[in-house]
Design a protein around this motif. Structure first.
Motif, PDB file in Angstrom:
ATOM      1  N   ILE A  24       5.800  53.855   2.277  1.00  0.00           N
ATOM      2  CA  ILE A  24       6.878  52.932   1.890  1.00  0.00           C
ATOM      3  C   ILE A  24       8.186  53.661   2.169  1.00  0.00           C
ATOM      4  O   ILE A  24       8.314  54.846   1.829  1.00  0.00           O
ATOM      5  N   TYR A  25       9.124  52.978   2.788  1.00  0.00           N
ATOM      6  CA  TYR A  25      10.437  53.576   3.026  1.00  0.00           C
ATOM      7  C   TYR A  25      11.500  52.728   2.344  1.00  0.00           C
ATOM      8  O   TYR A  25      11.652  51.547   2.670  1.00  0.00           O
ATOM      9  N   HIS A  26      12.204  53.351   1.413  1.00  0.00           N
ATOM     10  CA  HIS A  26      13.301  52.675   0.717  1.00  0.00           C
ATOM     11  C   HIS A  26      14.581  53.091   1.429  1.00  0.00           C
ATOM     12  O   HIS A  26      14.931  54.272   1.454  1.00  0.00           O
ATOM     13  N   ILE A  27      15.260  52.129   2.014  1.00  0.00           N
ATOM     14  CA  ILE A  27      16.376  52.392   2.920  1.00  0.00           C
ATOM     15  C   ILE A  27      17.636  51.723   2.371  1.00  0.00           C
ATOM     16  O   ILE A  27      17.574  50.582   1.896  1.00  0.00           O
ATOM     17  N   ASP A  28      18.743  52.433   2.426  1.00  0.00           N
ATOM     18  CA  ASP A  28      20.018  51.856   1.982  1.00  0.00           C
ATOM     19  C   ASP A  28      21.040  52.035   3.104  1.00  0.00           C
ATOM     20  O   ASP A  28      21.410  53.159   3.447  1.00  0.00           O
ATOM     21  N   LEU A  29      21.459  50.925   3.679  1.00  0.00           N
ATOM     22  CA  LEU A  29      22.369  50.991   4.838  1.00  0.00           C
ATOM     23  C   LEU A  29      23.838  50.886   4.445  1.00  0.00           C
ATOM     24  O   LEU A  29      24.698  50.726   5.314  1.00  0.00           O
ATOM     25  N   TRP A  77      21.331  46.390   1.825  1.00  0.00           N
ATOM     26  CA  TRP A  77      22.490  46.182   2.703  1.00  0.00           C
ATOM     27  C   TRP A  77      22.075  45.974   4.163  1.00  0.00           C
ATOM     28  O   TRP A  77      22.657  46.584   5.070  1.00  0.00           O
ATOM     29  N   PRO A  78      21.115  45.078   4.432  1.00  0.00           N
ATOM     30  CA  PRO A  78      20.669  44.865   5.815  1.00  0.00           C
ATOM     31  C   PRO A  78      21.743  44.237   6.697  1.00  0.00           C
ATOM     32  O   PRO A  78      21.636  44.305   7.920  1.00  0.00           O
ATOM     33  N   ALA A 127      17.221  41.488  11.116  1.00  0.00           N
ATOM     34  CA  ALA A 127      16.691  40.214  10.615  1.00  0.00           C
ATOM     35  C   ALA A 127      15.675  39.606  11.574  1.00  0.00           C
ATOM     36  O   ALA A 127      14.704  38.977  11.150  1.00  0.00           O
ATOM     37  N   ALA A 128      15.874  39.838  12.877  1.00  0.00           N
ATOM     38  CA  ALA A 128      14.994  39.222  13.874  1.00  0.00           C
ATOM     39  C   ALA A 128      13.559  39.725  13.757  1.00  0.00           C
ATOM     40  O   ALA A 128      12.622  39.010  14.111  1.00  0.00           O
ATOM     41  N   SER A 129      13.383  40.954  13.276  1.00  0.00           N
ATOM     42  CA  SER A 129      12.026  41.505  13.188  1.00  0.00           C
ATOM     43  C   SER A 129      11.559  41.690  11.745  1.00  0.00           C
ATOM     44  O   SER A 129      10.535  42.319  11.507  1.00  0.00           O
TER      45      SER A 129
END
Ligand code: ADP
Ligand code: MG
Length: 159
Positions: free
Chosen positions: A76-81, A107-108, A115-117
């Motif tokens: 699992i990767y928790h990512i914050d952009l 924050w995608p 969003a496309a993938s």
């Protein structure tokens, strides 16, 4: 699928319900977590990671950008952009190396091409002292999960 989340407990419960309807194999899945500061993105991510079996804390990835978890045979990767200024900076994050896991992205909107993938999107917004949640499937497999989630959820559903 729309729901009203009266307090943190409801946000946590929604994460648990999502976990219960996810397939065993979630590598390559992406869940986008949208909403302004304090909307509950990290609350939801923390609850989901813990309900997937992680024991212990879930620190904010605001500075590290990615916090990895390997639990019950799953990555699992928790990512914050939040701190990403442009889409090109995604490469510093090693996005391509995160393909084997379930990616939870706060924050995608910093990287609109994601969003496309993506498979799933949760939009959280303030609603008096609680939050409104809107969960959407963005891929065929994501839509199947949302259908199961709607069947498994009774958190004050609207629609
Ligand atoms: N459904 C909810 N209703 C009211 N407060 C909530 C709800 N979900 C989370 N919270 C609270 O709102 C804040 C959300 O913070 P956080 O999850 O860090 O937001 P974000 O990551 O979107 O900036 C926390 O203080 C949390 O306890
Ligand atoms: Mg956050």
């Amino acid at each position: 699928m729309k729901c009203f989340l009266a307090d943190d407990g409801a946000t946590t419960e929604l994460a648990g319900r999502l976990n219960s309807v996810l397939p065993d194999e979630t590598s390559g899945w992406t869940l986008l977590l949208e909403g302004e500061l304090g909307a509950g993105k990290s609350t939801f991510a923390r609850a989901l990671i813990q309900s997937m079996g992680h024991k212990g804390t879930v620190p904010s990835p605001t500075y590290t950008l990615v916090e990895p978890y390997h639990v019950a045979g799953r990555s699992i990767y928790h990512i914050d952009l939040y701190r990403i200024a442009s889409e090109e900076e995604l490469r510093y994050l090693g996005w391509g190396e995160l393909e084997d896991g379930f990616r939870l992205v706060e924050w995608p909107d910093r990287a609109p091409s994601l969003a496309a993938s993506a498979d799933l999107r949760l939009r959280l917004s303030y609603a008096e002292s609680g939050r409104n949640g809107q969960f959407d499937g963005l891929s065929a497999r994501g839509c199947e999960v949302i259908e199961r989630l709607a069947g498994a959820t009774n958190i004050n559903l609207q629609d």
